[in-house]
Design a protein around this motif. Structure first.
Motif: not given
Length: 203
Positions: A38-59
């Motif tokens: 449920d906490s990852l559902r925000f990613s639906l509808g946006i590119p994967g790159l943007k999702t990982l930026e929002i999640l503040n992924i290092a690599d």
């Protein structure tokens, strides 16, 4: 009423959202990041790159590649929503505007051999800005030689609705993918089933 019907892909034509979410969850878990779906559902509808930026992924590049590799074998057999092809076969001019990249489309949608049904396909690789910005939908309209008031965009996420309205296009909620109407008060239409779209042909 409308001369062009433009569709989102994930959660609208193909039932792929749980595939993406579970693959993302597993990829993050490898890095010691525990997230419920449920906490990852925000990613639906946006590119994967943007999702990982929002999640503040290092690599981000390595994580994105790992995420896509997990998705690949599952997306090859991604199911279509029941009734969607029968509806598409009865509509006039059509297009797809999706947040999938060109590579992701090669690994999923194009394997279904239904892309020839659409005059235009716009993916995340085609514009610098993505949904909820209007750029991808504006490109789709241009390629379809269609004015905004002649088109409807059908999708399942808040990003889809914001993109449509930013482009001056009416929005129809694909409730079979969205499942809930919360947050979609400004949608011009709520379609409970794909077949409901055909009612617009009689307006």
């Amino acid at each position: 009423m409308y001369t062009a019907f433009i569709f989102d892909l994930d959660g609208t034509i193909i039932d792929s959202e749980m595939i993406g979410l579970t693959a993302l969850q597993a990829t993050l878990k490898e890095q010691g990041i525990d997230k419920d779906l449920d906490s990852l559902r925000f990613s639906l509808g946006i590119p994967g790159l943007k999702t990982l930026e929002i999640l503040n992924i290092a690599d981000i590049p390595t994580t994105l590649e790992s995420w896509m590799e997990r998705e690949k074998p599952l997306l090859k057999n991604v199911p279509l929503f029941e009734g969607i092809i029968e509806v598409i076969d009865q509509l006039p001019k059509m297009g797809i505007v999706t947040s999938k990249t060109a590579e992701e489309m090669d690994n999923s949608f194009y394997l279904l051999n239904i892309h020839q049904k659409f005059e235009v396909i716009v993916c995340a690789s085609d514009t610098k800005r993505h949904k909820p910005y209007p750029d991808p939908l504006n490109l789709g309209l241009s390629l379809l030689h269609c004015e905004p008031n002649q088109a409807i965009y059908i999708g399942d996420s808040i990003y889809d609705m914001r993109c449509a309205h930013a482009a001056g296009v009416d929005f129809g909620l694909a409730l079979w993918g969205a499942r809930l109407t919360d947050g979609f008060d400004e949608a011009q239409y709520i379609f409970e089933t794909p077949g409901d779209i055909l009612k617009l042909m009689n307006d």
